[in-house]
Design a protein around this motif. Structure first.
Motif, mmCIF file in Angstrom:
data_model
loop_
_atom_site.group_PDB
_atom_site.id
_atom_site.type_symbol
_atom_site.label_atom_id
_atom_site.label_comp_id
_atom_site.label_asym_id
_atom_site.label_seq_id
_atom_site.Cartn_x
_atom_site.Cartn_y
_atom_site.Cartn_z
ATOM 1 N N GLN A 91 2.315 7.073 13.823
ATOM 2 C CA GLN A 91 2.617 6.247 14.798
ATOM 3 C C GLN A 91 2.220 6.627 16.250
ATOM 4 N N ASP A 171 -7.993 5.368 1.329
ATOM 5 C CA ASP A 171 -7.863 5.651 2.807
ATOM 6 C C ASP A 171 -7.476 6.846 3.310
ATOM 7 N N ASP A 222 -11.568 0.213 -2.228
ATOM 8 C CA ASP A 222 -11.673 -1.392 -2.114
ATOM 9 C C ASP A 222 -12.000 -1.817 -0.868
ATOM 10 N N GLN A 270 -9.573 -1.917 11.333
ATOM 11 C CA GLN A 270 -10.080 -0.872 10.498
ATOM 12 C C GLN A 270 -11.435 -0.923 10.125
ATOM 13 N N SER A 365 2.566 -2.982 11.365
ATOM 14 C CA SER A 365 1.232 -3.245 11.697
ATOM 15 C C SER A 365 0.349 -4.172 10.692
ATOM 16 N N VAL A 370 7.721 -6.620 2.131
ATOM 17 C CA VAL A 370 8.951 -6.945 1.379
ATOM 18 C C VAL A 370 9.411 -5.773 1.254
ATOM 19 N N TRP A 386 8.707 -2.037 -3.562
ATOM 20 C CA TRP A 386 8.402 -3.201 -4.314
ATOM 21 C C TRP A 386 6.847 -3.398 -4.527
ATOM 22 N N PHE A 388 3.720 -5.477 -5.749
ATOM 23 C CA PHE A 388 3.257 -6.949 -6.160
ATOM 24 C C PHE A 388 2.217 -7.035 -6.978
ATOM 25 N N LEU A 395 -1.783 -6.307 -6.357
ATOM 26 C CA LEU A 395 -2.523 -7.223 -5.151
ATOM 27 C C LEU A 395 -3.088 -6.193 -4.194
HETATM 28 C C1 B12 Z 1 0.898 4.579 2.503
HETATM 29 C C2 B12 Z 1 0.555 2.981 2.219
HETATM 30 C C3 B12 Z 1 1.535 2.379 1.557
HETATM 31 C C4 B12 Z 1 2.762 3.148 1.405
HETATM 32 C C5 B12 Z 1 3.816 2.768 2.496
HETATM 33 C C6 B12 Z 1 5.251 3.519 2.603
HETATM 34 C C7 B12 Z 1 5.081 5.015 3.330
HETATM 35 N N1 B12 Z 1 6.292 5.230 3.575
HETATM 36 O O1 B12 Z 1 4.062 5.587 3.082
HETATM 37 C C8 B12 Z 1 3.634 1.858 0.281
HETATM 38 C C9 B12 Z 1 3.105 2.493 -1.183
HETATM 39 C C10 B12 Z 1 4.950 1.344 -0.093
HETATM 40 C C11 B12 Z 1 2.394 0.574 0.323
HETATM 41 C C12 B12 Z 1 2.697 -0.660 -0.127
HETATM 42 C C13 B12 Z 1 1.817 -1.480 -0.270
HETATM 43 N N2 B12 Z 1 0.341 -1.438 0.220
HETATM 44 CO CO1 B12 Z 1 0.016 -0.162 1.352
HETATM 45 N N3 B12 Z 1 -1.069 1.244 2.320
HETATM 46 C C14 B12 Z 1 -0.631 2.663 2.747
HETATM 47 C C15 B12 Z 1 -1.733 3.205 3.373
HETATM 48 C C16 B12 Z 1 -2.514 3.990 2.297
HETATM 49 C C17 B12 Z 1 -1.262 4.063 4.662
HETATM 50 C C18 B12 Z 1 -0.421 3.283 5.518
HETATM 51 C C19 B12 Z 1 0.216 4.367 6.719
HETATM 52 O O2 B12 Z 1 0.729 5.113 6.311
HETATM 53 N N4 B12 Z 1 -0.280 3.967 7.765
HETATM 54 C C20 B12 Z 1 -0.197 4.743 9.022
HETATM 55 C C21 B12 Z 1 0.954 4.507 9.973
HETATM 56 C C22 B12 Z 1 1.098 5.432 11.110
HETATM 57 O O3 B12 Z 1 0.824 3.195 10.334
HETATM 58 P P1 B12 Z 1 2.132 2.229 10.373
HETATM 59 O O4 B12 Z 1 1.721 0.731 10.736
HETATM 60 O O5 B12 Z 1 3.479 2.698 10.539
HETATM 61 O O6 B12 Z 1 2.291 2.128 8.399
HETATM 62 C C23 B12 Z 1 3.016 1.207 7.839
HETATM 63 C C24 B12 Z 1 2.356 -0.080 7.397
HETATM 64 O O7 B12 Z 1 0.980 0.356 6.693
HETATM 65 C C25 B12 Z 1 3.094 -0.298 5.972
HETATM 66 N N5 B12 Z 1 2.426 -0.792 5.031
HETATM 67 C C26 B12 Z 1 1.814 0.076 3.998
HETATM 68 N N6 B12 Z 1 1.131 -0.864 2.935
HETATM 69 C C27 B12 Z 1 1.396 -2.093 3.611
HETATM 70 C C28 B12 Z 1 0.953 -3.353 2.950
HETATM 71 C C29 B12 Z 1 1.167 -4.485 3.477
HETATM 72 C C30 B12 Z 1 0.542 -5.793 2.989
HETATM 73 C C31 B12 Z 1 1.935 -4.388 4.715
HETATM 74 C C32 B12 Z 1 2.486 -5.742 5.230
HETATM 75 C C33 B12 Z 1 2.446 -3.210 5.202
HETATM 76 C C34 B12 Z 1 2.139 -2.137 4.420
HETATM 77 O O8 B12 Z 1 3.790 0.891 5.831
HETATM 78 C C35 B12 Z 1 3.406 1.902 6.504
HETATM 79 C C36 B12 Z 1 4.567 2.957 6.549
HETATM 80 O O9 B12 Z 1 5.827 2.405 7.111
HETATM 81 C C37 B12 Z 1 -2.537 2.089 3.669
HETATM 82 C C38 B12 Z 1 -3.968 2.350 4.160
HETATM 83 C C39 B12 Z 1 -4.458 1.647 5.251
HETATM 84 N N7 B12 Z 1 -5.819 1.618 5.601
HETATM 85 O O10 B12 Z 1 -3.850 1.378 6.408
HETATM 86 C C40 B12 Z 1 -2.468 1.082 2.726
HETATM 87 C C41 B12 Z 1 -2.380 -0.535 2.609
HETATM 88 C C42 B12 Z 1 -2.073 -0.786 4.297
HETATM 89 N N8 B12 Z 1 -1.620 -1.126 1.860
HETATM 90 C C43 B12 Z 1 -1.888 -2.206 1.255
HETATM 91 C C44 B12 Z 1 -1.298 -2.764 0.287
HETATM 92 C C45 B12 Z 1 -2.194 -3.837 -0.431
HETATM 93 C C46 B12 Z 1 -0.114 -2.679 -0.108
HETATM 94 C C47 B12 Z 1 0.738 -3.352 -1.153
HETATM 95 C C48 B12 Z 1 0.583 -4.895 -1.008
HETATM 96 C C49 B12 Z 1 0.388 -3.235 -2.439
HETATM 97 C C50 B12 Z 1 0.956 -4.004 -3.938
HETATM 98 N N9 B12 Z 1 0.102 -4.369 -4.737
HETATM 99 O O11 B12 Z 1 2.312 -4.161 -3.863
HETATM 100 C C51 B12 Z 1 2.127 -2.819 -0.990
HETATM 101 C C52 B12 Z 1 3.056 -3.839 0.002
HETATM 102 C C53 B12 Z 1 4.142 -4.795 -0.983
HETATM 103 C C54 B12 Z 1 5.205 -5.215 -0.185
HETATM 104 N N10 B12 Z 1 6.328 -4.694 -0.545
HETATM 105 O O12 B12 Z 1 5.111 -5.957 0.622
HETATM 106 C C55 B12 Z 1 -3.347 -2.505 1.519
HETATM 107 C C56 B12 Z 1 -3.451 -3.717 2.652
HETATM 108 C C57 B12 Z 1 -4.654 -4.376 2.702
HETATM 109 C C58 B12 Z 1 -4.291 -5.939 3.123
HETATM 110 N N11 B12 Z 1 -5.628 -6.665 3.748
HETATM 111 O O13 B12 Z 1 -3.340 -6.279 3.504
HETATM 112 C C59 B12 Z 1 -3.901 -1.251 2.510
HETATM 113 C C60 B12 Z 1 -4.958 -1.307 3.517
HETATM 114 C C61 B12 Z 1 -4.580 -0.283 1.206
HETATM 115 C C62 B12 Z 1 -6.072 -0.834 0.804
HETATM 116 N N12 B12 Z 1 -6.991 -0.309 1.401
HETATM 117 O O14 B12 Z 1 -6.111 -1.801 0.080
HETATM 118 N N13 B12 Z 1 1.408 1.098 1.010
#
Ligand code: B12
Ligand SMILES: *[C@@H]1O[C@H](CO)[C@@H](O)[C@H](O)[C@H]1NC(C)=O
Ligand SMILES: *[C@@H]1O[C@H](CO)[C@@H](O)[C@H](O)[C@H]1NC(C)=O
Ligand SMILES: *[C@@H]1O[C@H](CO)[C@@H](O)[C@H](O)[C@H]1NC(C)=O
Length: 417
Positions: A91, A171, A222, A270, A365, A370, A386, A388, A395
């Motif tokens: 961040q 990613d 994806d 992105q 972001s 959840v 968690w 999904f 998903l």
């Molecule tokens: C690491 C990661 C995760 C980790 C985050 C925990 C951690 N401490 O590392 C975990 C494994 C938990 C995760 C979970 C999920 N993720 Co994810 N994740 C990522 C990834 C690879 C990097 C995020 C990151 O570190 N960003 C950098 C930091 C500095 O930014 P940040 O804003 O602080 O990051 C936070 C958010 O990104 C958040 N986050 C991560 N994933 C997701 C997904 C959703 C829907 C939300 C709301 C938030 C969220 O967790 C980060 C750490 O706190 C991104 C890739 C990308 N292109 O962004 C995918 C990405 C964001 N994830 C994605 C998805 C789909 C999910 C899940 C829905 C998957 C699922 N089937 O369950 C789940 C969330 C379910 C829920 N409980 O609500 C997609 C979102 C696409 C979209 N259009 O919404 C991405 C873009 C991957 C992809 N290319 O498809 N994820």
């Protein structure tokens, strides 16, 4: 004679080199430009007084050329004023790049990040690859601000990537490619040749992994990782052995934009740089010209929200087989919601009908994630979350975006990454 043949060869090599450079970039056809404007306007409209400031949106806006100058100003101002104390390395890195892209001095944020990364260490050699996403952003930001100081840290990071044994994450591979390409391009003259070789080796490995994720239709990983992958492939000094067809990927992305797949502001942030022929490596070179509003040409197809009076049934299961011997549960409920509702509405309805389905979300972001269901909460230290699924397929969107279909079986499964 021999000398001029050599000269000719050199010239030929230069030409070959130049043509490979241009082949890996491609642009949006002018008739599709309004579609790109549509999503940019949508992204910029998410910037409001009450919304959490999202640095990725400012970066995208500045790389693309902002339309909404008020939004650009508000976001820059909020990020300037933001406290660094509770930010993760990733961040902080995004905040530094966002301020740089707005031609602002990131101040002491760079030295704070440098120190944070000097103390950074992976917890084991089988850490999930996605845990390197934030650190990759950090190396990229440090490289752009003080490459000489970043060199040893980046080298240690590259060796960690080489040693890691977990499956490739698209990613993360893309962001790591941007970071290491930046380092590779900035190795100071006279420094050890070993650095160059190390970065080249890691880049070669990652680019090969990326190329295995290029699908027949052009999508890389994806649809939501494709934008970052395009950035990576367009800058990397190492190219995949099977040549990448940038135009095919661009067409696939434009088709998905037409289908309405990009509405989450973060997903737009992105993809937008790649649609504008830009990458995060351009962040230090944005020119901040004096303000003048430009009116974008929009497409004539405003997205129509399908409103329906009829209800659908969604089967929803919550499953924890991981934590707390007495707390294990596997519960299923069937709920009725308005057709077109997002998954979050299903969760709310389930919670209303049965207290076992109580859940909590945390704002990020990408929107609400959840974080807790039935008292079981995700934990970064345990790497639990968690997940999904629809049936058995994870998903690719979060609960605030995903729209379930009639009789779909959604499962929330407590698991580890
Ligand atoms: C690491 C990661 C995760 C980790 C985050 C925990 C951690 N401490 O590392 C975990 C494994 C938990 C995760 C979970 C999920 N993720 Co994810 N994740 C990522 C990834 C690879 C990097 C995020 C990151 O570190 N960003 C950098 C930091 C500095 O930014 P940040 O804003 O602080 O990051 C936070 C958010 O990104 C958040 N986050 C991560 N994933 C997701 C997904 C959703 C829907 C939300 C709301 C938030 C969220 O967790 C980060 C750490 O706190 C991104 C890739 C990308 N292109 O962004 C995918 C990405 C964001 N994830 C994605 C998805 C789909 C999910 C899940 C829905 C998957 C699922 N089937 O369950 C789940 C969330 C379910 C829920 N409980 O609500 C997609 C979102 C696409 C979209 N259009 O919404 C991405 C873009 C991957 C992809 N290319 O498809 N994820
Ligand atoms: C959870 O319950 C469903 C049916 O109610 C069953 O099919 C499934 O195997 C169970 N899962 C576990 C891990 O117990
Ligand atoms: C339709 O769904 C809503 C929730 O979106 C619910 O309140 C209502 O009771 C449902 N109607 C029927 C007939 O099930
Ligand atoms: C749910 O999580 C458990 C624990 O991690 C895992 O063993 C199981 O395979 C997961 N189920 C699905 C359907 O992914």
């Amino acid at each position: 004679m021999a000398w001029s043949a050599f000269q000719l060869l050199t010239l030929l090599w230069a030409l070959v080199g130049a043509s490979t450079q241009t082949r890996s970039s491609c642009s949006v056809p002018s008739e599709d430009q309004p579609l790109v404007n549509d999503i940019q306007v949508l992204m910029e409209s998410s910037v409001t007084d009450s919304a959490l400031p999202n640095p990725s949106i400012l970066i995208a806006m500045n790389l693309a050329g902002a339309y909404n100058l008020e939004a650009q100003k508000l976001l820059t101002y909020k990020l300037m004023a933001s406290d660094t104390a509770d930010l993760t390395a990733g961040q902080l890195a995004l905040t530094i790049m966002a301020l740089t892209s707005s031609c602002r001095d990131p101040g002491d944020r760079v030295s704070i990040l440098q120190e944070q990364m000097e103390n950074w260490a992976p917890s084991s050699t089988d850490d999930h690859a996605s845990t390197f996403y934030g650190p990759s952003l950090a190396i990229l930001a440090l490289c752009q601000n003080n490459p000489e100081a970043a060199l040893p840290t980046a080298a240690r990071f590259a060796k960690t990537l080489l040693a890691n044994s977990s499956p490739f994450n698209m990613d993360t591979g893309a962001v790591a490619t941007l970071a290491l390409t930046c380092m590779y391009n900035k190795i100071p003259v006279g420094s050890e040749e070993g650095y160059r070789a190390l970065f080249a080796q890691v880049l070669k490995n990652i680019v090969e992994d990326i190329s295995t994720r290029i699908q027949d239709d052009g999508i890389i990983g994806d649809i939501y990782s494709t934008g970052l992958a395009m950035q990576a492939l367009s800058v990397s000094p190492e190219q995949p052995s099977n040549e990448w067809d940038c135009e095919k990927t661009m067409d696939a992305v434009l088709t998905e934009i037409k289908e309405g797949v990009f509405y989450n502001p973060m997903s737009i942030a992105q993809i937008l740089p790649s649609l504008k022929g830009k990458t995060y490596l351009d962040v230090p070179h944005v020119s901040c010209s004096p303000d003048h509003e430009v009116q974008p040409t929009l497409s004539n197809h405003p997205s129509t929200v399908p409103t329906s009076a009829s209800n659908i049934t969604v089967i929803y299961t919550i499953n924890n087989q991981l934590r707390g011997v007495e707390l294990l549960f596997n519960e299923t409920i069937s709920v009725s919601v308005r057709k077109g509702s997002v998954l979050l509405v299903v969760l709310e309805e389930a919670q209303r009908e049965n207290p076992k389905f109580k859940f909590e979300t945390t704002m990020t972001s990408w929107g609400p994630i959840v974080s807790s269901i039935n008292g079981i909460t995700e934990n970064v230290n345990h790497k639990t979350y968690w997940q999904f699924l629809s049936g058995t397929t994870p998903l690719n969107e979060g609960v605030a975006d995903y729209i379930p279909f009639n009789h779909e079986h959604i499962t929330a499964n407590f698991t580890q990454y």
